[in-house]
Each structure stands twice: as C-alpha cells, then as structure tokens.
Design a protein around this motif. Structure first.
Motif, PDB file in Angstrom:
ATOM      1  N   LEU A 521      54.830 -53.056  87.758  1.00 53.27           N
ATOM      2  CA  LEU A 521      55.542 -53.561  88.923  1.00 53.27           C
ATOM      3  C   LEU A 521      54.661 -53.304  90.142  1.00 53.27           C
ATOM      4  CD1 LEU A 521      58.249 -54.941  89.310  1.00 53.27           C
ATOM      5  CD2 LEU A 521      59.264 -52.737  89.849  1.00 53.27           C
ATOM      6  N   VAL A 522      53.743 -54.250  90.392  1.00 60.11           N
ATOM      7  CA  VAL A 522      52.754 -54.087  91.456  1.00 60.11           C
ATOM      8  C   VAL A 522      52.082 -55.434  91.690  1.00 60.11           C
ATOM      9  CG1 VAL A 522      50.832 -53.510  89.906  1.00 60.11           C
ATOM     10  CG2 VAL A 522      50.842 -52.599  92.245  1.00 60.11           C
ATOM     11  N   VAL A 523      51.486 -55.610  92.877  1.00 57.51           N
ATOM     12  CA  VAL A 523      50.682 -56.796  93.171  1.00 57.51           C
ATOM     13  C   VAL A 523      49.232 -56.341  93.304  1.00 57.51           C
ATOM     14  CG1 VAL A 523      50.308 -58.733  94.711  1.00 57.51           C
ATOM     15  CG2 VAL A 523      52.622 -57.858  94.371  1.00 57.51           C
ATOM     16  N   ALA A 524      48.351 -56.907  92.490  1.00 58.74           N
ATOM     17  CA  ALA A 524      46.934 -56.535  92.483  1.00 58.74           C
ATOM     18  C   ALA A 524      46.121 -57.641  93.141  1.00 58.74           C
ATOM     19  CB  ALA A 524      46.451 -56.297  91.058  1.00 58.74           C
ATOM     20  N   TYR A 525      45.204 -57.236  94.012  1.00 66.15           N
ATOM     21  CA  TYR A 525      44.365 -58.196  94.726  1.00 66.15           C
ATOM     22  C   TYR A 525      42.895 -57.889  94.449  1.00 66.15           C
ATOM     23  CZ  TYR A 525      44.350 -54.250  98.027  1.00 66.15           C
ATOM     24  OH  TYR A 525      44.240 -52.999  98.595  1.00 66.15           O
ATOM     25  N   PRO A 526      41.995 -58.875  94.584  1.00 65.07           N
ATOM     26  CA  PRO A 526      40.584 -58.681  94.235  1.00 65.07           C
ATOM     27  C   PRO A 526      39.836 -57.817  95.257  1.00 65.07           C
ATOM     28  CG  PRO A 526      40.949 -60.902  95.076  1.00 65.07           C
ATOM     29  CD  PRO A 526      42.294 -60.250  94.996  1.00 65.07           C
ATOM     30  N   TYR A 527      38.669 -57.334  94.819  1.00 66.27           N
ATOM     31  CA  TYR A 527      38.053 -57.626  93.540  1.00 66.27           C
ATOM     32  C   TYR A 527      38.708 -56.835  92.407  1.00 66.27           C
ATOM     33  CZ  TYR A 527      34.153 -59.969  95.950  1.00 66.27           C
ATOM     34  OH  TYR A 527      33.388 -60.823  96.698  1.00 66.27           O
ATOM     35  N   ASP A 528      38.617 -57.433  91.190  1.00 63.51           N
ATOM     36  CA  ASP A 528      39.099 -56.748  90.003  1.00 63.51           C
ATOM     37  C   ASP A 528      37.982 -56.010  89.275  1.00 63.51           C
ATOM     38  OD1 ASP A 528      41.730 -57.561  90.293  1.00 63.51           O
ATOM     39  OD2 ASP A 528      41.408 -59.436  89.214  1.00 63.51           O
ATOM     40  N   MET A 529      36.753 -56.215  89.695  1.00 63.28           N
ATOM     41  CA  MET A 529      35.594 -55.616  89.022  1.00 63.28           C
ATOM     42  C   MET A 529      34.897 -54.647  89.972  1.00 63.28           C
ATOM     43  SD  MET A 529      32.299 -57.619  87.421  1.00 63.28           S
ATOM     44  CE  MET A 529      30.883 -56.738  86.773  1.00 63.28           C
ATOM     45  N   VAL A 530      34.547 -53.470  89.457  1.00 61.93           N
ATOM     46  CA  VAL A 530      33.860 -52.483  90.289  1.00 61.93           C
ATOM     47  C   VAL A 530      32.413 -52.918  90.502  1.00 61.93           C
ATOM     48  CG1 VAL A 530      35.324 -50.583  89.494  1.00 61.93           C
ATOM     49  CG2 VAL A 530      33.190 -51.074  88.294  1.00 61.93           C
ATOM     50  N   ARG A 531      31.868 -52.526  91.649  1.00 60.88           N
ATOM     51  CA  ARG A 531      30.483 -52.890  91.957  1.00 60.88           C
ATOM     52  C   ARG A 531      29.502 -51.860  91.417  1.00 60.88           C
ATOM     53  NH1 ARG A 531      28.378 -55.659  97.512  1.00 60.88           N
ATOM     54  NH2 ARG A 531      26.171 -55.834  96.937  1.00 60.88           N
ATOM     55  N   SER A 532      29.909 -50.603  91.395  1.00 57.52           N
ATOM     56  CA  SER A 532      29.024 -49.545  90.911  1.00 57.52           C
ATOM     57  C   SER A 532      28.965 -49.545  89.388  1.00 57.52           C
ATOM     58  CB  SER A 532      29.512 -48.177  91.393  1.00 57.52           C
ATOM     59  OG  SER A 532      29.574 -48.127  92.801  1.00 57.52           O
ATOM     60  N   LEU A 533      27.770 -49.357  88.860  1.00 60.00           N
ATOM     61  CA  LEU A 533      27.606 -49.300  87.419  1.00 60.00           C
ATOM     62  C   LEU A 533      28.215 -48.018  86.863  1.00 60.00           C
ATOM     63  CD1 LEU A 533      23.914 -50.580  87.096  1.00 60.00           C
ATOM     64  CD2 LEU A 533      26.028 -51.875  86.708  1.00 60.00           C
ATOM     65  N   TRP A 534      28.695 -48.113  85.645  1.00 61.19           N
ATOM     66  CA  TRP A 534      29.207 -46.975  84.875  1.00 61.19           C
ATOM     67  C   TRP A 534      30.501 -46.385  85.451  1.00 61.19           C
ATOM     68  CZ3 TRP A 534      26.453 -48.023  80.973  1.00 61.19           C
ATOM     69  CH2 TRP A 534      25.105 -48.334  81.090  1.00 61.19           C
ATOM     70  N   LYS A 535      31.150 -47.108  86.332  1.00 63.60           N
ATOM     71  CA  LYS A 535      32.442 -46.638  86.828  1.00 63.60           C
ATOM     72  C   LYS A 535      33.537 -47.559  86.307  1.00 63.60           C
ATOM     73  CE  LYS A 535      31.239 -44.135  91.051  1.00 63.60           C
ATOM     74  NZ  LYS A 535      31.524 -43.992  92.499  1.00 63.60           N
ATOM     75  N   CYS A 604      40.377 -70.911  96.729  1.00 56.75           N
ATOM     76  CA  CYS A 604      41.700 -70.342  96.483  1.00 56.75           C
ATOM     77  C   CYS A 604      41.678 -68.818  96.514  1.00 56.75           C
ATOM     78  CB  CYS A 604      42.235 -70.827  95.139  1.00 56.75           C
ATOM     79  SG  CYS A 604      43.909 -70.301  94.792  1.00 56.75           S
ATOM     80  N   PHE A 605      42.629 -68.240  97.226  1.00 56.77           N
ATOM     81  CA  PHE A 605      42.858 -66.798  97.223  1.00 56.77           C
ATOM     82  C   PHE A 605      43.917 -66.525  96.149  1.00 56.77           C
ATOM     83  CE2 PHE A 605      41.386 -65.167 101.605  1.00 56.77           C
ATOM     84  CZ  PHE A 605      40.318 -66.058 101.617  1.00 56.77           C
ATOM     85  N   GLU A 606      43.519 -65.823  95.109  1.00 55.78           N
ATOM     86  CA  GLU A 606      44.388 -65.600  93.948  1.00 55.78           C
ATOM     87  C   GLU A 606      44.738 -64.124  93.827  1.00 55.78           C
ATOM     88  OE1 GLU A 606      46.201 -67.258  90.330  1.00 55.78           O
ATOM     89  OE2 GLU A 606      44.909 -68.324  91.736  1.00 55.78           O
ATOM     90  N   LEU A 607      46.010 -63.825  93.498  1.00 55.26           N
ATOM     91  CA  LEU A 607      46.467 -62.462  93.282  1.00 55.26           C
ATOM     92  C   LEU A 607      47.225 -62.391  91.968  1.00 55.26           C
ATOM     93  CD1 LEU A 607      46.669 -63.065  96.585  1.00 55.26           C
ATOM     94  CD2 LEU A 607      47.544 -60.730  96.589  1.00 55.26           C
ATOM     95  N   SER A 608      47.234 -61.202  91.368  1.00 53.45           N
ATOM     96  CA  SER A 608      48.002 -60.960  90.150  1.00 53.45           C
ATOM     97  C   SER A 608      49.295 -60.251  90.519  1.00 53.45           C
ATOM     98  CB  SER A 608      47.206 -60.111  89.152  1.00 53.45           C
ATOM     99  OG  SER A 608      46.088 -60.817  88.662  1.00 53.45           O
ATOM    100  N   ILE A 609      50.409 -60.814  90.096  1.00 58.20           N
ATOM    101  CA  ILE A 609      51.723 -60.280  90.431  1.00 58.20           C
ATOM    102  C   ILE A 609      52.367 -59.779  89.138  1.00 58.20           C
ATOM    103  CG2 ILE A 609      53.971 -60.798  91.450  1.00 58.20           C
ATOM    104  CD1 ILE A 609      52.561 -63.143  92.920  1.00 58.20           C
TER     105      ILE A 609
END
Length: 756
Positions: A521-535, A604-609
């Motif tokens: 029960l949350v709204v997630a917004y980008p980025y969904d991918m981390v920029r730092s390696l190994w995190k 498009c600005f996309e979010l995960s609901i």
C-alpha cells in the motif's frame, strides 16, 4: 438527480445482462475472430439462490471455570500426516486438475463429492446435501481487517515471529531475524501450542487456510492440526469427526495454501488452531486465514467502527476474461459517444489486450488535449488493480451521463485510456486458483515465465554512462533515449505483451500514467534502479523528483489508508515517513522497469501504485477497496492538467513536430507531438522554457505555473535559420544546397591554385 438516477438504473439493467452471462469458457477458447461478433449469453445467474443451510454448532457458554480443552491428552507420536486414530478432514490443495472456482466467491474450496462423502461417513455430523457451504469470506488476516490485537498465541520464539505475523501470504524481510519475519512460530515444539483469532463477535466459522513459514533459508510448516472454538476464550470445544477429535491435514511445503473446511459450521467468537505434527526437520510455524460469516450484531462497537459501504451501483465481482470483455461492451453501449474499445496486441496465448478509451472524441487525438493512461494486471495475480479499472470505467460512464461537472470536465478535457489486464494469461492461472488459494506468486508471470514489470530495456545505464564520460562528446540525450538494437531482435527475452506496450506508448503521446500493482500500500516513483554499483537500495531521484513526489502524494494523500499513521504495515516496510510514497530505488532496485523506461524513452511520467496488501482480495472486499481508491484514482488523473502546455508553430502557423522543450534547471526535456502540441508537468513556480527544433531558431520565454488546477498556456513561434532558408530556396529551384563545411575545405585549395 433524475438523470443520474436514470443513468444508474440503465447501467444496473445493463450490468444485470452481464450477470446472466455464462462463466464456463475461459482462456484462448474465448477468443473470437472479431471482438464485435455477437456473443451467446447464458441464462444462468452469477449469484445462485440461497438454499437451506445445515444447522451450525455453537459451543455453550461455561457455567464455571471449566477448561476441558485447555490441556488435551497428547496423542501417540506418529510421522507427519500419518494419523490413524481420528479420520482426517477433507483437504483442498491447489493443483492443475482442480475445477474452476465458484462464481460468487471465486474461492476454490467448495466441498467436492469426495469431501462430502468423507464427512457423511461420520454419522454424528449432520451434512446437508448440495449446499454444504454458503461460501463465507475470509475474516481478514491477510487484508489486515483483523488487527494484531485480535491474534494471540501460546508462545512465540521472539517478537518477529509472534502471533501478529501468522497472516496468510505475509512476507519476511530481507533480514529474517528482525521484527518482520514470515510466520508465527511457537516457542516450543510440543502439542500444547496454539494460535487463536478473536473475531470480536459471534461468527459462523466454516474453514481454515494454512501456509508454512516464508523464509529463504528455513523449512518450517505444520502438517496436521486440531481446530477449537470458544465463546469466552476459557472453555474450548474441539471440532469432532464423530467419536474423536478431528485432525486436519496441513501443509506439505511452506508456500502453497491448503484449505480445510469444517464438517459443519461452528458459531463462536474465538477460533484456535492447535498443531499436532510438523515437518520433521523444522519447527511449529504457520500462516493462516480463517473463513467465516460474522453474525448480525448492531451493538458490536468494533463492527460498526470498521463497517464500510458504498453507494455506487457498480458490478462488484471478479471478472474472468470473457466477463471482462462483456463488461466493456456494456459500458461502451451505455456511453457510445465517449468510449471506444480497442486492443494493443495479443498475449502469448493469443488473448487480445483490450483497452477502453474515454473521451468526448474517442478515436482521435485532439490538439491541446493531454493523454492519460492506467495500466493494471502486469502481474496476473495482482487482481485488485484490474477490478478497480473495470469499476472506474463504469463509474466514469455513470457520472458522465448524470452530468457530474467534475467528471464531465475530466472526460471532455482529457483523453483517458484504461488497460485493465496487461497479462491475461497470468490472470487466468490466478483466477483458477481463486482469491485465497493462489499463494503469493501463482499467475504473476506471463505464460512464458517473464515478469512484465521489469522486462523493458535498461535505458538508465545508457544515460548514466554517457553522463560519466566527461572527456568525450555526449551521444545520449537526456530524453527519448533510443532502444538498444539487441532488445529489438527476435531472439531477445522480451514478452509479446511488453512489445505491445512499447508500441502503444510510442504511438500515443501520453503525459501521465499509473500502473496498478498489489501486495503493498504505497505509491512508488522513479527511478526504480539504483545508480551505484553493488547496491540494492539507494535513493535515486530523477531530475523531476519534486514533480514525481507531488504526483505520488496526490494519490496517497487522498487514499483512505495510505497516509494513516495508525495503519499496520503490510509486510516489512513502513512507508509512513514519506506519507505513503517511496522512491522505487530506495525500496528495492529494479532494472528495466516500466516507470524508468517511460520517463527516459517517452514524454510520459509513470508511477507504480500499489493498491492493497492483499493481491487478490475476496469478492466481498471489492466495495470497500473501491471506496479506498475511488477519489485517488480521479485526483491522479486530474494531475495531467498541472504544469504548462502549448503549441510550437512556424511563422505560417503550422505545428512543428518533434520540437524539444527544455526547462532551465531541469536536466530532462520533452518533445512535441505530431501536431506541434506539448504538455510539461511542473509544480507551481516561474520557469524559463526554451523551444528548439532542427532548422529553426530557438525561442525562450518565462512561463508561470499557478496553484489552481489547469495547465498554463505557453506557446512558441519559431523562425527558420538562414541555412534552412537557403536549403529551402535551392530545393524549390531544383538545386541541392552546398554543404558549408565541405565548401570551407575547398576554398584554401582554390586560393593556392590562383596564387600559383
């Protein structure tokens, strides 16, 4: 009110026609050559008429401090699921050969002939033929309607394995030895352990669903158990199978839910599970759900406080593929002037991916009108989003016919697209399992085993690598990043559903979109991918982070539960510190997500609901879930009108396609559509905006965004550059323009020859 009442009555009659449709055919067999071919509708009703039910058993209230069942006599030791003294209760387990779910509850577990025969062998248990169960819904351990204070246990290993963690499908955290583990686990492994539920009112208990412990490292589950009921939590009555206590068969592994129905309904306030055997190398650990029908009690405070009703006359049920299409047809026939049904492609099994467009001019893009979309069902077992989309299209049609000014404005000023089932193949698997017995992952993936949500090209890495190369000319723009060639090849591991969505998003200039998911029960917004390696977790904002945070908050803050500080966490994460929102990468990293792809490849600005803790809630929960999300769904659509919009034209008034719109201080651009119109989502403030296009001189102007709803108009007129004018003139007279760089190289040679 008269038009609205008439519209509601008309839609109710139309929905009744849908309710007369047969539900036997599913899957690819349902696929017509043409969607608009007349379908044959069955006369069988969705909801069967109630028939006489067996008289339930209710334990008497105790006269004194009797505790008959407090210390049951320990049975002889035996291997798991090998009990010989008492006859085991009928067991229901998810298997490919199981029959389709019941139409009303969509829950497998209705008593079969074999279980009916087993119960009838015990002559002391009355069994009514042909209508043994009324299909009682879950009490709500998985949906959190049952609070932590209503769960108790004899002992527990530690707090993170307490009774409050004994909920069906609850997931353990990354570190299992914390407050968020994956089951209730008893402190000791003996026959005196139990876990109980206080329903807080008299309830007709009809069944129990169990799972083992959710864990990557440990194997713990209960293989058999007894069931007891009580009216006061002191005097307990054990469910019998005649002369002895009934032993119910439990789990054979830790994830697949197993349903056991009681031989006759038991009316009581408390129900207790008493494990009798468990996996040899494990411990007493279990997750569970209780099936029961609360009895009417107007004086019950807890019931009145949590009661939720809806006044919307909508079709609150689970729809299989055929029923979904029929419902779309009903909505289209009710509102033919504002709806259009189309498909964006086919699934791996050949099911069409249907979408509904809602607009005052369906079928065409209107210049200056933004495009919005909702997508649901990327994970086929996350069913709530799919049903919310079907409810939303009914609601918009009803309210438009009733001339609700808010909905009329939204429909006439926005082109809305609703794609309720992106993964229909996975949904059919989940639908076959039903709302309680599908487990956590049945139907999540496509038919060929692909997770659509992170099956898109990873454009983040291309962008970040280009930004890190400071000594070389930049070849990757900050927007409209091209899809890599390998991803477009036929041999790439890309679902056909993913390719269909990509083509859909490239064709239509979407401005804002939301993809509905489940299990949280949350709204997630980008980025969904981390920029730092190994995190695996790291806050990774986009250049439009402030806009995304507002968009996420606009949904969460208008949801009935997302920002409730008193709300219990679904599984392991507490999102209240950010008011029900989260940056996707700070939650868990995902490469190739729909959100990141949409932001970097399109406008498009996309979010995960994430719309609920329970991925596949029981049908009886749908009215409340609709009330929880209705306002949020509308408010989020309205955000497409926030920011600036306008036209980019040449001096003759012709729109310039593919012109770049840049905002000073924001390292992310967008582009104009084919007619030269654009929309740029921005928070309130003053911005320096530049429009530029190949062959035209750029133009910059200040644009003010206010707090009132409605985008600020900010148009641009671009003149052609001198070089473009020369080329245009020479092409007009049939001559090709001379390339200026090549001409400069030739001039020194001519001068040397002239001097020589």
């Amino acid at each position: 009110m008269a038009p609205r009442g008439a519209a509601a009555l008309a839609l109710a009659l139309a929905l009744l026609a849908v309710a007369l449709a047969g539900a036997g055919a599913q899957g690819a067999a349902l696929e017509d050559r043409d969607y608009y071919v007349q379908e044959i509708w069955s006369r069988e009703p969705y909801y069967p008429r109630p028939e006489p039910k067996p008289e339930p058993f209710s334990p008497p209230l105790p006269a004194g401090d009797r505790e008959e069942e407090r210390q049951p006599r320990p049975p002889e030791h035996r291997p798991p699921k090998k009990a010989t003294k008492p006859k085991k209760a009928p067991k229901k387990k998810l298997a490919p050969e199981t029959s389709p779910p019941g139409k009303n509850s969509n829950r497998k577990g209705m008593r079969t002939r074999s279980s009916e025969k087993a119960a009838s062998d015990d002559h002391s248990i009355p069994v009514a033929r042909d209508d043994v169960r009324e299909g009682c819904p879950p009490l709500g351990l998985e949906t959190l309607k049952i609070t932590d204070f209503q769960l108790h246990a004899s002992t527990s290993k530690r707090y993170g394995l307490g009774a409050h963690r004994g909920r069906l499908n609850i997931q353990a955290g990354i570190n299992e030895n914390d407050f968020y583990d994956g089951a209730w686990c008893a402190g000791r492994n003996d026959l005196h352990q139990w876990i109980e539920v206080d329903a807080r009112r008299l309830t007709r208990f009809t069944g129990v669903i169990t799972q083992g412990r959710n864990s990557l490292w440990l194997s713990d589950w209960v293989t058999s158990y007894k069931v007891m009921v009580s009216n006061d939590s002191h005097t307990w009555v054990t469910v019998k199978n005649g002369s002895g206590d009934m032993i119910f068969e439990g789990n054979s592994e830790k994830e697949i839910p197993v349903l056991n129905e009681l031989p006759i309904p038991m009316v009581a306030r408390y129900i207790r599970i008493n494990p009798q055997s468990w996996f040899d190398n494990g411990s007493i650990c279990m997750r569970m759900e209780i099936l029961g029908c609360p009895l009417p009690d107007p004086n019950n405070y807890y019931h009145r406080r949590n009661e939720m009703t809806t006044t919307d006359n909508l079709d609150f049920k689970h729809h299989n593929y055929k029923e979904m299409r029929q419902l779309m047809k009903v909505v289209n026939e009710m509102c033919p002037n504002i709806t259009r049904i189309y498909n964006i492609g086919k699934s791996h099994q050949g099911l069409k991916l249907y979408a509904v467009e809602i607009s005052d001019h369906p079928g065409e893009h209107e210049v200056g009108e933004p495009e919005f979309h909702y997508i649901a069902g990327a994970h086929g077992n996350e069913v709530l989003g799919r049903e919310l989309m079907l409810l939303l299209m009914q609601f918009l049609c009803q309210e438009y016919l009733a001339r609700n000014p808010r909905i009329v404005y939204l429909v006439e000023e926005t082109r809305i697209h609703i794609l309720p089932s992106l993964n229909p193949d996975g949904y059919e698997k989940a639908y076959e399992g039903g709302s309680e017995l599908g487990g956590w992952s049945l139907g999540r993936w496509t038919h060929d085993g692909i997770d659509i949500n992170n099956n898109f090209p990873d454009l983040n890495t291309l962008l970040w690598e280009a930004e890190d190369r400071t000594n070389t000319p930049r070849k990757v723009p900050n927007h409209y990043i091209a899809i890599p060639e390998w991803f477009l090849s036929e041999n790439a591991t890309v679902a056909v559903e993913t390719r269909a969505v990509i083509a859909w998003m490239e064709k239509i200039p979407f401005v804002l979109g939301g993809n509905l998911q489940g299990g949280e029960l949350v709204v997630a917004y980008p980025y969904d991918m981390v920029r730092s390696l190994w995190k695996t977790q790291e806050h990774t904002p986009t250049p439009d982070d402030h806009v995304f945070r507002w968009l996420a908050y606009s949904y969460a803050s208008t949801h009935r539960l997302m920002t409730d500080a008193r709300r219990r966490v679904c599984h392991t994460e507490d999102f209240q510190k950010e008011d029900g929102t989260v940056n996707g990468a700070s939650w868990h990293t995902v490469a190739g997500s729909l959100n990141d792809f949409s932001y970097l490849h399109t406008n498009c600005f996309e979010l995960s609901i994430y719309v609920g803790c329970d991925k596949y809630p029981h049908e009886s929960e749908l009215p409340e879930e609709w009330e929880n999300n209705r306002e949020s769904l509308i408010v989020f659509m309205e955000q497409v009108h926030r920011g600036i919009k306008g036209l980019v034209r040449d001096v003759h008034g012709k729109g310039i396609p593919n012109a770049v719109i840049s905002v000073e201080g924001v390292n992310h651009d967008i582009r104009t559509a084919s007619d030269g119109d654009y929309w740029r989502l921005l928070n309130p403030g003053e911005y320096a905006v530049t429009a530029k296009a190949e062959g035209f001189t750029s133009s910059t102007r200040n644009c003010m965004v206010g707090y009132d709803m409605g985008a600020t108009r900010c148009d641009f007129t671009l003149g052609k550059t001198n070089l473009a004018r020369i080329r245009e003139i020479m092409e007009k007279f049939g001559k090709q323009p001379v390339s200026l760089p090549a001409r400069r190289l030739k001039l020194p040679g001519r001068r040397r020859r002239q001097r020589g």
